[in-house]
Enzyme design. Structure first.
Site: not given
Ligand code: LLP
Length: 424
Positions: A242, A279, A281, A349, A377
């Protein structure tokens, strides 16, 4: 993180590391995703330095960017992986991951996915409901194995981010109400096919403050105390992902800003033995990629000016879905075009097909633009909508580049489809 470091401007041309982006566009066409290996490494390094000397594991959140080359790079650097599907498990294994460093999140794990993960021997299932726990126990029993589990609890904290990417509030579908967790843990403890590993939460994405994490941690520590009183001890605590990145002017915390108080709280609680899992991303890949696109047409209407480019919402859906901001940088700005306020839109479109709005740019037909912060993403959420082949992906390392996913062909679009015979 400083994106200019890995995507520098030299002699008036935007580069990926040492390669002019115009050369890559020439070679591979557009739309094109370009990633910087040094940027991936630098982002990893920030986490590595934050956990140095600690009992901690960083599991890359695969959904942010699941290209095999990216996964392999993180595997090489020592990452574990956070997966949410059987498809992601297959990808990380194909990239050489060790199953003992994989955690499996997600609210809807299907039986085949659970079997696949038990067969692989993953580190932990982050279980999100009582039903899932029952299914997991039954499948493990039938396979004659013990399933390693954490409960993903919903701590009901506000991550102060976009509602679509906030996951730790009690209105969200994610996790188990923290008040119900002790009873479920007791149930898990009694089941011979379940092995309790830890506790997990993930409160949202693009979080730019640490206070929501610390609020969540407080609640988890209270839960851990309750469990201890029940004779349930844990081996790890997973705080999810996150951490945000800079898209525009955000100042997201360094991983150490988050982890230092977390480690201090664990120590204070006498929980130094607990392994900490994260975790992340987006913060590992978001600013390690750009999307290259070419201006097809300029259209000046009474109300607005449009730059119609060859990338679209099928390539990068974040603006359409979340009204997300991505910086737009001309690869090779030129002085002769006049500056206008443009909406950068794709050929799809739908009025929602825009990549950026109201940007002051001097553009000419044929110009190449870099849509910034497109490592996370972006490709992973792309589709073939409007029968548009998915873009190619290139990974740059210094002055070398690799095509890590070729552009899909027109044939690829319908090669798996079948015409059925007529009724007569
Ligand atoms: N762990 C779990 C259980 C998750 O659901 C997620 C992301 C992560 C880790 C990784 O989170 P990060 O560090 O990337 O914030 N598509 C959206 C973001 C959706 C995130 C979903 N879960 C966007 O483009 O902003």
């Amino acid at each position: 993180m400083n994106t200019a470091l890995h995507f520098p401007t030299r002699h008036g041309v935007l580069h990926a590391e040492d390669i002019p982006l115009s050369d890559l566009a020439q070679q591979h066409g557009t739309p094109l995703y370009v990633y910087s290996r040094a940027a991936l490494q630098a982002a990893w390094q920030r986490y590595e330095s934050a956990i140095a000397g600690r009992n901690a594991l960083v599991c890359y959140g695969v959904k942010a960017n699941s290209n095999l080359a990216v996964l392999h790079e993180f595997q090489r650097l020592g990452a574990g992986f956070d997966i949410v599907s059987g498809g992601e498990l297959a990808r990380v294994m194909a990239a050489g991951a060790s199953a003992s460093r994989i955690v499996f999140s997600g609210v809807g794990k299907q039986a085949w996915e659970i079997r696949q993960a038990l067969t692989a021997g993953i580190k932990c299932f982050n279980v999100e409901s009582a039903d899932e726990l029952t299914r997991l126990a039954a499948i493990a029993q039938e396979m004659g194995v013990r399933a390693p589990v954490s409960l993903r609890v919903n701590p009901d904290v506000d991550a102060k981010t976009h509602p679509y990417i906030s996951t730790g509030l009690k209105d969200n579908k994610f996790g188990i109400d923290i008040r119900q967790a002790p009873a479920l843990y007791r149930q898990a403890q009694q089941h011979p096919s379940l092995e309790i590993m830890g506790v997990d939460c993930h409160i949202g994405s693009q979080i730019t403050e640490i206070s929501p994490y610390l609020d969540a941690l407080d609640k988890l520590l209270t839960l851990i105390d309750l469990l201890k009183a029940d004779g349930i001890t844990l081996r790890h605590l997973d705080l999810g992902g996150g951490l945000g990145i800079r898209y525009i002017d955000e100042n997201p915390p360094h991983p150490a800003d988050l982890l230092n108080p977390v480690f201090a709280a664990l120590q204070q609680h006498g929980l130094d033995n607990l392994q900490l899992i994260l975790e992340p991303g987006r913060s590992l890949v978001g600013n390690a990629g750009v999307l290259l696109t070419r201006v097809e047409y300029l259209k000046h209407t009474e109300a607005r000016n449009f730059a119609i480019v060859d990338a679209a919402m099928n390539d990068l859906m974040r603006p359409a879905l979340y009204e997300a901001w991505h910086d737009v940088t001309p690869v090779q700005p030129h002085a002769d075009a006049s500056t206008h306020t443009y909406d950068i839109v794709g050929p799809i479109c739908e009025s929602g097909d825009w990549l950026a709005r109201g940007r002051s740019l001097a553009l000419a037909q044929g110009d190449l633009l870099a849509i910034q912060s497109a490592g996370a993403y972006a490709f992973s959420m792309s589709s073939q909508y409007n029968s548009r082949p998915r873009a190619a992906e290139v990974l740059v390392d210094g002055s070398q580049s690799w095509l890590v996913r070729p552009r899909e062909t027109i044939q690829d679009l319908y090669a798996q489809e079948r015409i059925i015979p007529g009724p007569d």
